[in-house]
Scaffold this motif. Structure first.
Motif, PDB file in Angstrom:
ATOM      1  N   ILE A 136       0.845  -1.197   0.000  1.00 17.87           N
ATOM      2  CA  ILE A 136       0.000   0.000   0.000  1.00 17.87           C
ATOM      3  C   ILE A 136       0.883   1.249   0.000  1.00 17.87           C
ATOM      4  CG2 ILE A 136      -1.752   1.290   1.258  1.00 17.87           C
ATOM      5  CD1 ILE A 136      -2.798  -1.282   0.023  1.00 17.87           C
ATOM      6  N   ILE A 137       1.956   1.207   0.793  1.00 18.18           N
ATOM      7  CA  ILE A 137       2.908   2.324   0.801  1.00 18.18           C
ATOM      8  C   ILE A 137       3.545   2.479  -0.571  1.00 18.18           C
ATOM      9  CG2 ILE A 137       5.041   3.202   1.835  1.00 18.18           C
ATOM     10  CD1 ILE A 137       4.291   1.665   4.384  1.00 18.18           C
ATOM     11  N   ASP A 138       3.869   1.338  -1.205  1.00 20.78           N
ATOM     12  CA  ASP A 138       4.471   1.388  -2.536  1.00 20.78           C
ATOM     13  C   ASP A 138       3.520   2.047  -3.541  1.00 20.78           C
ATOM     14  OD1 ASP A 138       6.722   0.110  -1.588  1.00 20.78           O
ATOM     15  OD2 ASP A 138       6.047  -1.892  -2.178  1.00 20.78           O
ATOM     16  N   THR A 139       2.251   1.717  -3.439  1.00 20.30           N
ATOM     17  CA  THR A 139       1.267   2.329  -4.334  1.00 20.30           C
ATOM     18  C   THR A 139       1.214   3.840  -4.127  1.00 20.30           C
ATOM     19  OG1 THR A 139      -0.100   0.331  -4.378  1.00 20.30           O
ATOM     20  CG2 THR A 139      -1.188   2.396  -4.963  1.00 20.30           C
ATOM     21  N   ALA A 140       1.183   4.263  -2.869  1.00 19.81           N
ATOM     22  CA  ALA A 140       1.155   5.704  -2.570  1.00 19.81           C
ATOM     23  C   ALA A 140       2.416   6.393  -3.083  1.00 19.81           C
ATOM     24  CB  ALA A 140       1.006   5.909  -1.060  1.00 19.81           C
ATOM     25  N   LYS A 141       3.561   5.737  -2.939  1.00 16.49           N
ATOM     26  CA  LYS A 141       4.816   6.322  -3.446  1.00 16.49           C
ATOM     27  C   LYS A 141       4.768   6.514  -4.953  1.00 16.49           C
ATOM     28  CE  LYS A 141       8.032   4.650   0.118  1.00 16.49           C
ATOM     29  NZ  LYS A 141       9.158   3.723   0.421  1.00 16.49           N
ATOM     30  N   ARG A 142       4.213   5.515  -5.654  1.00 20.03           N
ATOM     31  CA  ARG A 142       4.132   5.643  -7.108  1.00 20.03           C
ATOM     32  C   ARG A 142       3.203   6.793  -7.513  1.00 20.03           C
ATOM     33  NH1 ARG A 142       5.314   0.024  -6.880  1.00 20.03           N
ATOM     34  NH2 ARG A 142       3.181  -0.583  -6.339  1.00 20.03           N
ATOM     35  N   ILE A 143       2.160   7.004  -6.746  1.00 18.90           N
ATOM     36  CA  ILE A 143       1.254   8.129  -7.035  1.00 18.90           C
ATOM     37  C   ILE A 143       1.988   9.454  -6.829  1.00 18.90           C
ATOM     38  CG2 ILE A 143      -0.835   9.328  -6.268  1.00 18.90           C
ATOM     39  CD1 ILE A 143      -2.017   6.577  -5.575  1.00 18.90           C
ATOM     40  N   VAL A 144       2.746   9.540  -5.741  1.00 21.01           N
ATOM     41  CA  VAL A 144       3.504  10.770  -5.470  1.00 21.01           C
ATOM     42  C   VAL A 144       4.542  10.991  -6.556  1.00 21.01           C
ATOM     43  CG1 VAL A 144       5.127  11.865  -3.887  1.00 21.01           C
ATOM     44  CG2 VAL A 144       3.120  10.679  -2.978  1.00 21.01           C
ATOM     45  N   GLU A 145       5.250   9.928  -6.939  1.00 22.57           N
ATOM     46  CA  GLU A 145       6.285  10.057  -7.974  1.00 22.57           C
ATOM     47  C   GLU A 145       5.688  10.483  -9.309  1.00 22.57           C
ATOM     48  OE1 GLU A 145       8.059   6.222  -7.987  1.00 22.57           O
ATOM     49  OE2 GLU A 145       9.115   6.504  -6.075  1.00 22.57           O
ATOM     50  N   ALA A 146       4.483  10.016  -9.602  1.00 27.90           N
ATOM     51  CA  ALA A 146       3.863  10.325 -10.895  1.00 27.90           C
ATOM     52  C   ALA A 146       3.181  11.694 -10.906  1.00 27.90           C
ATOM     53  CB  ALA A 146       2.845   9.242 -11.259  1.00 27.90           C
ATOM     54  N   ASP A 147       2.511  12.044  -9.799  1.00 28.79           N
ATOM     55  CA  ASP A 147       1.666  13.232  -9.816  1.00 28.79           C
ATOM     56  C   ASP A 147       1.912  14.206  -8.676  1.00 28.79           C
ATOM     57  OD1 ASP A 147       0.110  12.441 -12.149  1.00 28.79           O
ATOM     58  OD2 ASP A 147      -0.772  10.904 -10.858  1.00 28.79           O
ATOM     59  N   GLY A 148       2.870  13.916  -7.802  1.00 25.62           N
ATOM     60  CA  GLY A 148       3.188  14.846  -6.732  1.00 25.62           C
ATOM     61  C   GLY A 148       1.996  15.184  -5.864  1.00 25.62           C
ATOM     62  N   GLU A 149       1.748  16.475  -5.656  1.00 25.15           N
ATOM     63  CA  GLU A 149       0.677  16.933  -4.773  1.00 25.15           C
ATOM     64  C   GLU A 149      -0.637  17.184  -5.514  1.00 25.15           C
ATOM     65  OE1 GLU A 149       2.018  20.334  -2.656  1.00 25.15           O
ATOM     66  OE2 GLU A 149       3.669  19.286  -1.664  1.00 25.15           O
ATOM     67  N   LYS A 150      -0.711  16.695  -6.717  1.00 23.15           N
ATOM     68  CA  LYS A 150      -1.880  16.945  -7.574  1.00 23.15           C
ATOM     69  C   LYS A 150      -3.197  16.654  -6.858  1.00 23.15           C
ATOM     70  CE  LYS A 150      -4.157  14.776 -11.567  1.00 23.15           C
ATOM     71  NZ  LYS A 150      -3.994  13.817 -12.693  1.00 23.15           N
ATOM     72  N   TYR A 151      -3.251  15.579  -6.099  1.00 21.50           N
ATOM     73  CA  TYR A 151      -4.537  15.148  -5.528  1.00 21.50           C
ATOM     74  C   TYR A 151      -4.897  15.893  -4.240  1.00 21.50           C
ATOM     75  CZ  TYR A 151      -4.194  11.438  -8.973  1.00 21.50           C
ATOM     76  OH  TYR A 151      -4.097  10.759 -10.162  1.00 21.50           O
ATOM     77  N   LEU A 152      -3.966  16.717  -3.730  1.00 21.54           N
ATOM     78  CA  LEU A 152      -4.288  17.506  -2.532  1.00 21.54           C
ATOM     79  C   LEU A 152      -5.342  18.563  -2.819  1.00 21.54           C
ATOM     80  CD1 LEU A 152      -0.788  18.063  -0.872  1.00 21.54           C
ATOM     81  CD2 LEU A 152      -2.586  16.438  -0.207  1.00 21.54           C
ATOM     82  N   SER A 153      -5.412  18.966  -4.078  1.00 27.88           N
ATOM     83  CA  SER A 153      -6.378  20.007  -4.440  1.00 27.88           C
ATOM     84  C   SER A 153      -7.799  19.458  -4.565  1.00 27.88           C
ATOM     85  CB  SER A 153      -5.967  20.658  -5.770  1.00 27.88           C
ATOM     86  OG  SER A 153      -5.971  19.697  -6.811  1.00 27.88           O
ATOM     87  N   LEU A 154      -7.937  18.148  -4.546  1.00 26.39           N
ATOM     88  CA  LEU A 154      -9.258  17.539  -4.675  1.00 26.39           C
ATOM     89  C   LEU A 154      -9.908  17.387  -3.303  1.00 26.39           C
ATOM     90  CD1 LEU A 154      -8.485  14.614  -7.184  1.00 26.39           C
ATOM     91  CD2 LEU A 154      -9.225  16.941  -7.713  1.00 26.39           C
ATOM     92  N   SER A 155     -11.199  17.276  -3.302  1.00 27.24           N
ATOM     93  CA  SER A 155     -11.889  16.951  -2.055  1.00 27.24           C
ATOM     94  C   SER A 155     -11.535  15.513  -1.680  1.00 27.24           C
ATOM     95  CB  SER A 155     -13.399  17.082  -2.233  1.00 27.24           C
ATOM     96  OG  SER A 155     -13.885  16.080  -3.111  1.00 27.24           O
ATOM     97  N   GLU A 156     -11.753  15.178  -0.414  1.00 25.09           N
ATOM     98  CA  GLU A 156     -11.430  13.808   0.005  1.00 25.09           C
ATOM     99  C   GLU A 156     -12.254  12.796  -0.781  1.00 25.09           C
ATOM    100  OE1 GLU A 156     -12.048  11.246   3.996  1.00 25.09           O
ATOM    101  OE2 GLU A 156     -10.636  12.914   4.166  1.00 25.09           O
ATOM    102  N   GLU A 157     -13.493  13.129  -1.047  1.00 19.83           N
ATOM    103  CA  GLU A 157     -14.351  12.213  -1.809  1.00 19.83           C
ATOM    104  C   GLU A 157     -13.797  11.979  -3.206  1.00 19.83           C
ATOM    105  OE1 GLU A 157     -19.010  11.861  -3.374  1.00 19.83           O
ATOM    106  OE2 GLU A 157     -18.378  13.535  -2.086  1.00 19.83           O
ATOM    107  N   GLN A 158     -13.352  13.068  -3.847  1.00 21.38           N
ATOM    108  CA  GLN A 158     -12.779  12.942  -5.194  1.00 21.38           C
ATOM    109  C   GLN A 158     -11.464  12.173  -5.158  1.00 21.38           C
ATOM    110  OE1 GLN A 158     -12.684  17.194  -5.962  1.00 21.38           O
ATOM    111  NE2 GLN A 158     -14.337  17.016  -7.497  1.00 21.38           N
ATOM    112  N   ARG A 159     -10.653  12.460  -4.135  1.00 21.13           N
ATOM    113  CA  ARG A 159      -9.360  11.793  -3.998  1.00 21.13           C
ATOM    114  C   ARG A 159      -9.547  10.283  -3.784  1.00 21.13           C
ATOM    115  NH1 ARG A 159      -7.404  15.210  -0.668  1.00 21.13           N
ATOM    116  NH2 ARG A 159      -7.690  14.017   1.265  1.00 21.13           N
ATOM    117  N   LEU A 160     -10.488   9.927  -2.926  1.00 21.66           N
ATOM    118  CA  LEU A 160     -10.753   8.514  -2.670  1.00 21.66           C
ATOM    119  C   LEU A 160     -11.237   7.807  -3.933  1.00 21.66           C
ATOM    120  CD1 LEU A 160     -12.500   8.701   0.824  1.00 21.66           C
ATOM    121  CD2 LEU A 160     -10.252   7.708   0.315  1.00 21.66           C
ATOM    122  N   ALA A 161     -12.081   8.483  -4.694  1.00 17.40           N
ATOM    123  CA  ALA A 161     -12.582   7.889  -5.937  1.00 17.40           C
ATOM    124  C   ALA A 161     -11.432   7.647  -6.917  1.00 17.40           C
ATOM    125  CB  ALA A 161     -13.638   8.789  -6.567  1.00 17.40           C
ATOM    126  N   ALA A 162     -10.521   8.618  -7.006  1.00 17.57           N
ATOM    127  CA  ALA A 162      -9.380   8.477  -7.910  1.00 17.57           C
ATOM    128  C   ALA A 162      -8.454   7.365  -7.441  1.00 17.57           C
ATOM    129  CB  ALA A 162      -8.622   9.799  -8.000  1.00 17.57           C
TER     130      ALA A 162
END
Length: 551
Positions: free
Chosen positions: A204-230
């Motif tokens: 799970i940590i590896d998955t989160a790391k890959r998201i950070v490496e690919a998109d950085g803080e991109k998903y911080l701008s989304l609501s939690e509901e949108q982030r969870l859906a993504a």
């Protein structure tokens, strides 16, 4: 019909004739078991049928044997003798074994695939692990057994479809998204509480790391509901791809990967509506309950919770109904033994829908214990959790892992010796079998180097050594073994058969020279080992294990 089938049929016919003659009382006949005696002087085959029938016929076993022998006929039989307390030893005419061997030799490896059966289509569903983490060794046993069973049923002539049920709906996928979200926020230095029912695996940590490496803080701008859906879609796609990759490396593929999402909401709603119309569900405390106690369950089961959300059972009811509606007449599910209590409720649901509960057959897998150096291995070195299938493959290889998973009946607990699985010695059963196949391939290379031509019409009657006869008899049992193993859902029987055949080949090889003897004998022996190679390759194919030419 092979010789054992002919012999069994002749014994049964003799018993039925004795009943018709009034010598035996009517009754259900005992199973007819035929064995190859360890010593040729006791015949080609022997049975204890007379002894097993003593209670049914209320007669001395020797008298039963005498009456049977007097009625057994067959142009393949030289004579039969009664031995001991009631054994019957059968001596075949000399040409029978050779004629059968010639038939198998001329048919090639394809002759071991039995004729297509005119039966209901079978679906085998197995593994079906939640796509929320890595496969572990328990899943590995299910994967080996399921894929080998599919191969076995196909070899036996059954129409079979294999399927993986993807649990991509419900709480477990919501928890997956929430777990990835928490790790994502942690990696970006944000304070967050890890979900109570979250997944703590390193993957799970590896998955989160890959998201950070690919998109950085991109998903911080989304609501939690949108982030969870993504994150749900990203994680599900990644986990499913990893599942497929690990299973492919384990020689496991499926005809279909079926998504649970396709059942929601229509199929689940329609199944529940049908149950309502049939009066098989009722409302209580705001929830919808299945009357499963009407079908042997220990209590009724909730299908729709009081908040309107379907339970896992509701989805499973819709899924099994979907299987039957797709035209599969018999369903085989392979589940972990911890799901034994779930069997009754699913069968109850099928019965409530109007199907025969016998259309669902559930095979329960017992646990696997790993041992290294005589010590129980509980945790993965890499993750500190359960040992993953990927790690097992890395340590012992696909072939050894599959054989060790398959060498015991699925309903028995399995102690997996990692050190033995890795060893290149005759103590390692998969090595022992593969070495027999490689040794046969080496024999044919030697024959080619010596300028010996293979093929033609071998003089099988030249094969008279006891090791040759034992190997021939074993080979001639293979088709019957495939039929029996398929009927019993027992791929471990094929694993045992391959091991025994390899042992008989090694004994023959160590005693009988093949290349360098007079041409007719050499040709017959080369033909025999060619058939033995076909048997080993076919059996290993059923088990999903490679048949190497060199080792």
């Amino acid at each position: 019909m092979d010789i054992k089938e002919q012999l069994s049929a002749a014994i049964r016919q003799a018993a039925e004739q004795a009943i018709a003659d009034g010598v035996f009382p009517a009754g259900e006949l005992a199973d007819i078991l035929l064995e190859v005696p360890p010593d040729k002087k006791f015949g080609d085959f022997a049975t204890n049928f007379a002894m097993q029938s003593a209670r049914v016929f209320r007669m001395n076993p020797k008298k039963i044997a005498e009456e049977l022998v007097s009625r057994i006929e067959g142009d393949w039989l030289d004579h039969a003798e009664i031995a001991g307390p009631g054994f019957i030893n059968f001596y075949l005419k000399g040409n029978v074994l050779y004629d059968l061997l010639r038939h198998i030799y001329e048919g090639g490896e394809a002759c071991f695939n039995l004729p297509q059966k005119d039966t209901a289509r079978i679906m085998v569903e197995y593994v079906s692990a939640n796509p929320t983490g890595l496969l572990h060794v328990g899943h590995g046993r299910g994967a080996a057994v399921g894929s080998a069973l599919v191969n076995l049923l196909r070899a036996a002539g059954y129409p079979v479809h294999s399927e993986y049920y993807i649990n991509d709906a419900g709480n477990q996928i919501d928890n997956l998204a929430a777990s990835v979200n928490a790790r994502y926020l942690e990696l970006l230095g944000k304070e967050t509480a890890f979900p109570e029912n979250g997944y703590h695996g390193a993957d799970i940590i590896d998955t989160a790391k890959r998201i950070v490496e690919a998109d950085g803080e991109k998903y911080l701008s989304l609501s939690e509901e949108q982030r969870l859906a993504a994150f749900k879609e990203i994680a599900l796609k990644e986990k499913l791809a990893q599942l497929k990759e690990d299973l492919a490396a384990f020689n496991v593929t499926f005809d279909e990967w079926f998504s649970e999402r396709t059942l929601h909401p229509e199929a689940v709603r329609d199944a529940c509506q049908t149950l309502k119309e049939k009066g098989k569900v009722y409302d209580k405390d705001g929830a919808l309950w299945l009357r499963s106690t009407d079908y042997g369950d220990d209590k009724d089961r909730v299908v729709i919770r009081d908040n309107g959300v379907p339970t896992y059972l509701a989805a499973d009811i819709a899924y099994h109904r979907n299987k039957l509606e797709r035209g599969f007449g018999h369903l085989i599910n392979i589940w972990g033994a911890d799901h034994h209590g779930y069997v009754c409720r699913v069968k109850a649901a099928l019965a409530a829908l109007g199907y025969a509960p016998e259309q669902l057959e559930v095979l329960l897998l017992q646990m696997v214990s790993l041992y290294r150096g005589g010590e129980l291995v509980k945790m993965s070195k890499r993750t500190g959790e359960s040992v993953t299938l990927e790690e097992l493959i890395e340590e012992v290889g696909t072939d050894a892992a599959r054989y060790f998973f398959l060498m015991r009946s699925l309903d028995s607990q399995l102690d997996f010796d990692l050190d033995l699985a890795k060893s290149h010695s005759n103590e390692n059963p998969v090595y022992y079998i593969q070495y027999a196949h490689a040794r046969i391939s080496s024999i044919f290379r030697q024959a080619a180097d010596a300028g010996i031509e293979t093929g033609g019409a071998p003089e099988f009657s030249r094969l008279i050594d006891e090791t040759e006869i034992a190997l021939i008899k074993k080979i001639e049992e293979y088709a019957e073994e495939i039929e029996r193993a398929a009927r019993e859902r027992a791929p471990h029987r094929i694993a045992r058969f391959a091991y025994d055949t390899a042992g008989l080949f090694h004994s023959f090889y160590n005693k009988c020279r093949i290349v360098g003897v007079e041409p007719a004998l050499s040709g017959a022996r080369l033909a025999l080992v060619a058939v033995a190679r076909n048997v080993l390759r076919h059996a290993l194919g059923i088990l999903g294990i490679s048949a190497p030419e060199k080792m």
